[in-house]
Design a protein around this motif. Sequence first.
Motif, PDB file in Angstrom:
ATOM      1  N   PHE A  29       0.905  -1.404  -0.004  1.00 43.66           N
ATOM      2  CA  PHE A  29       0.069  -0.027   0.116  1.00 43.66           C
ATOM      3  C   PHE A  29       0.909   1.103   0.058  1.00 43.66           C
ATOM      4  CE2 PHE A  29       1.063   1.132   4.176  1.00 43.66           C
ATOM      5  CZ  PHE A  29       1.060  -0.181   4.943  1.00 43.66           C
ATOM      6  N   SER A  30       2.347   1.090   0.313  1.00 38.78           N
ATOM      7  CA  SER A  30       3.062   2.226   0.511  1.00 38.78           C
ATOM      8  C   SER A  30       3.743   2.471  -0.887  1.00 38.78           C
ATOM      9  CB  SER A  30       4.112   2.266   1.409  1.00 38.78           C
ATOM     10  OG  SER A  30       5.001   0.962   1.256  1.00 38.78           O
ATOM     11  N   THR A  31       3.519   1.545  -1.866  1.00 39.54           N
ATOM     12  CA  THR A  31       4.009   1.990  -3.211  1.00 39.54           C
ATOM     13  C   THR A  31       3.602   3.069  -4.092  1.00 39.54           C
ATOM     14  OG1 THR A  31       4.668  -0.349  -3.169  1.00 39.54           O
ATOM     15  CG2 THR A  31       4.690   0.858  -5.270  1.00 39.54           C
ATOM     16  N   TYR A  32       4.311   4.104  -4.294  1.00 45.31           N
ATOM     17  CA  TYR A  32       3.890   5.203  -5.406  1.00 45.31           C
ATOM     18  C   TYR A  32       4.088   4.639  -6.671  1.00 45.31           C
ATOM     19  CZ  TYR A  32       3.696   9.545  -7.514  1.00 45.31           C
ATOM     20  OH  TYR A  32       3.610  10.652  -8.379  1.00 45.31           O
ATOM     21  N   ILE A  51       5.272   2.665 -13.853  1.00 43.18           N
ATOM     22  CA  ILE A  51       3.573   2.827 -13.683  1.00 43.18           C
ATOM     23  C   ILE A  51       3.227   3.284 -12.328  1.00 43.18           C
ATOM     24  CG2 ILE A  51       3.115   0.390 -12.993  1.00 43.18           C
ATOM     25  CD1 ILE A  51       0.623   0.489 -14.700  1.00 43.18           C
ATOM     26  N   ARG A  52       2.465   4.422 -12.503  1.00 49.57           N
ATOM     27  CA  ARG A  52       2.136   5.125 -11.077  1.00 49.57           C
ATOM     28  C   ARG A  52       0.910   4.272 -10.623  1.00 49.57           C
ATOM     29  NH1 ARG A  52       1.817  11.480 -11.143  1.00 49.57           N
ATOM     30  NH2 ARG A  52      -0.222  10.879 -12.318  1.00 49.57           N
ATOM     31  N   TRP A  53       0.930   3.831  -9.230  1.00 53.12           N
ATOM     32  CA  TRP A  53       0.095   2.924  -8.743  1.00 53.12           C
ATOM     33  C   TRP A  53      -1.142   3.595  -8.680  1.00 53.12           C
ATOM     34  CZ3 TRP A  53       1.376  -1.995  -8.973  1.00 53.12           C
ATOM     35  CH2 TRP A  53       0.448  -3.071  -8.485  1.00 53.12           C
ATOM     36  N   SER A  54      -1.206   4.681  -8.397  1.00 50.95           N
ATOM     37  CA  SER A  54      -2.573   5.179  -8.019  1.00 50.95           C
ATOM     38  C   SER A  54      -3.640   5.254  -9.202  1.00 50.95           C
ATOM     39  CB  SER A  54      -2.470   6.809  -7.314  1.00 50.95           C
ATOM     40  OG  SER A  54      -1.779   7.567  -8.172  1.00 50.95           O
ATOM     41  N   ASP A  55      -3.088   5.957 -10.223  1.00 52.45           N
ATOM     42  CA  ASP A  55      -3.756   5.979 -11.480  1.00 52.45           C
ATOM     43  C   ASP A  55      -3.378   5.318 -12.642  1.00 52.45           C
ATOM     44  OD1 ASP A  55      -2.519   9.322 -12.173  1.00 52.45           O
ATOM     45  OD2 ASP A  55      -1.702   7.640 -11.972  1.00 52.45           O
ATOM     46  N   GLY A  56      -2.389   4.567 -12.632  1.00 50.64           N
ATOM     47  CA  GLY A  56      -1.969   3.706 -13.799  1.00 50.64           C
ATOM     48  C   GLY A  56      -1.217   4.541 -14.927  1.00 50.64           C
ATOM     49  N   ARG A  57      -0.648   5.731 -14.617  1.00 51.60           N
ATOM     50  CA  ARG A  57      -0.017   6.703 -15.479  1.00 51.60           C
ATOM     51  C   ARG A  57       1.116   5.711 -15.924  1.00 51.60           C
ATOM     52  NH1 ARG A  57       1.408  12.912 -15.675  1.00 51.60           N
ATOM     53  NH2 ARG A  57       2.293  12.925 -17.883  1.00 51.60           N
ATOM     54  N   LEU A  58       1.513   5.844 -17.217  1.00 56.03           N
ATOM     55  CA  LEU A  58       2.510   4.883 -17.747  1.00 56.03           C
ATOM     56  C   LEU A  58       3.861   5.816 -18.205  1.00 56.03           C
ATOM     57  CD1 LEU A  58       0.408   2.497 -20.053  1.00 56.03           C
ATOM     58  CD2 LEU A  58       1.047   2.287 -17.658  1.00 56.03           C
ATOM     59  N   ALA A  97      11.108  -2.968  -9.584  1.00 59.46           N
ATOM     60  CA  ALA A  97      11.396  -2.184  -8.450  1.00 59.46           C
ATOM     61  C   ALA A  97      10.293  -1.664  -8.026  1.00 59.46           C
ATOM     62  CB  ALA A  97      12.539  -1.346  -8.969  1.00 59.46           C
ATOM     63  N   ALA A  98      10.222  -1.305  -6.775  1.00 61.39           N
ATOM     64  CA  ALA A  98       9.172  -0.402  -6.250  1.00 61.39           C
ATOM     65  C   ALA A  98       9.676   0.799  -5.436  1.00 61.39           C
ATOM     66  CB  ALA A  98       8.524  -1.362  -5.114  1.00 61.39           C
ATOM     67  N   ASP A  99       9.057   2.002  -5.831  1.00 54.04           N
ATOM     68  CA  ASP A  99       9.411   3.354  -5.293  1.00 54.04           C
ATOM     69  C   ASP A  99       8.363   3.594  -4.227  1.00 54.04           C
ATOM     70  OD1 ASP A  99       9.952   6.673  -6.815  1.00 54.04           O
ATOM     71  OD2 ASP A  99      10.144   5.845  -4.605  1.00 54.04           O
ATOM     72  N   VAL A 100       8.679   3.716  -3.030  1.00 55.90           N
ATOM     73  CA  VAL A 100       7.811   4.182  -1.902  1.00 55.90           C
ATOM     74  C   VAL A 100       7.695   5.740  -1.832  1.00 55.90           C
ATOM     75  CG1 VAL A 100       7.618   2.070  -1.165  1.00 55.90           C
ATOM     76  CG2 VAL A 100       9.234   3.633  -0.089  1.00 55.90           C
ATOM     77  N   SER A 101       8.420   6.757  -2.402  1.00 53.97           N
ATOM     78  CA  SER A 101       8.739   7.896  -2.311  1.00 53.97           C
ATOM     79  C   SER A 101       7.754   8.738  -3.016  1.00 53.97           C
ATOM     80  CB  SER A 101      10.126   8.437  -2.517  1.00 53.97           C
ATOM     81  OG  SER A 101      10.939   7.806  -1.459  1.00 53.97           O
ATOM     82  N   TRP A 102       6.819   9.317  -2.536  1.00 49.15           N
ATOM     83  CA  TRP A 102       5.552   9.990  -3.235  1.00 49.15           C
ATOM     84  C   TRP A 102       6.057  11.406  -3.849  1.00 49.15           C
ATOM     85  CZ3 TRP A 102       0.378   8.360  -3.199  1.00 49.15           C
ATOM     86  CH2 TRP A 102       0.200   7.146  -2.936  1.00 49.15           C
ATOM     87  N   GLY A 103       5.750  11.526  -5.021  1.00 45.35           N
ATOM     88  CA  GLY A 103       6.038  12.930  -5.554  1.00 45.35           C
ATOM     89  C   GLY A 103       6.283  12.783  -7.029  1.00 45.35           C
TER      90      GLY A 103
END
Length: 125
Positions: A29-32, A51-58, A97-103
Amino acid sequence: QVQLVESGGGLVQAGGSLRLSCAASGRTFSTYAMGWFRQAPGKEREFVAAIRWSDGRLYYAESVKGRFTISKDNAKNTVYLQMNSLKPEETAVYYCAADVSWGYVAKEPHEYDYWGQGTQVTVSS
């Protein structure tokens, strides 16, 4: 912690296709964003897609646009990389890879926090 497990690599002829999978577990759930990178022998690890997890932007590297497609299945916490028209020079170990830093969605390997073990993709000529 986020755990990532890739699968789907293998040997394919030039022009062929492969689909890689990356199953995520843990504090997903922390993945950005989730990204795919690759590293060929003697070369630096390079960005392929994200891919941005919240909205699927590619996001794609220029070299794979139109041939590779990144997608996700929220219910399975899995990210896919469909690779078509593969070239011999794309032989590499592919990592998710997973990025948990939002922005923003990062494209540099050092900006990602968790990595899978990698899966070998070999494209024969």
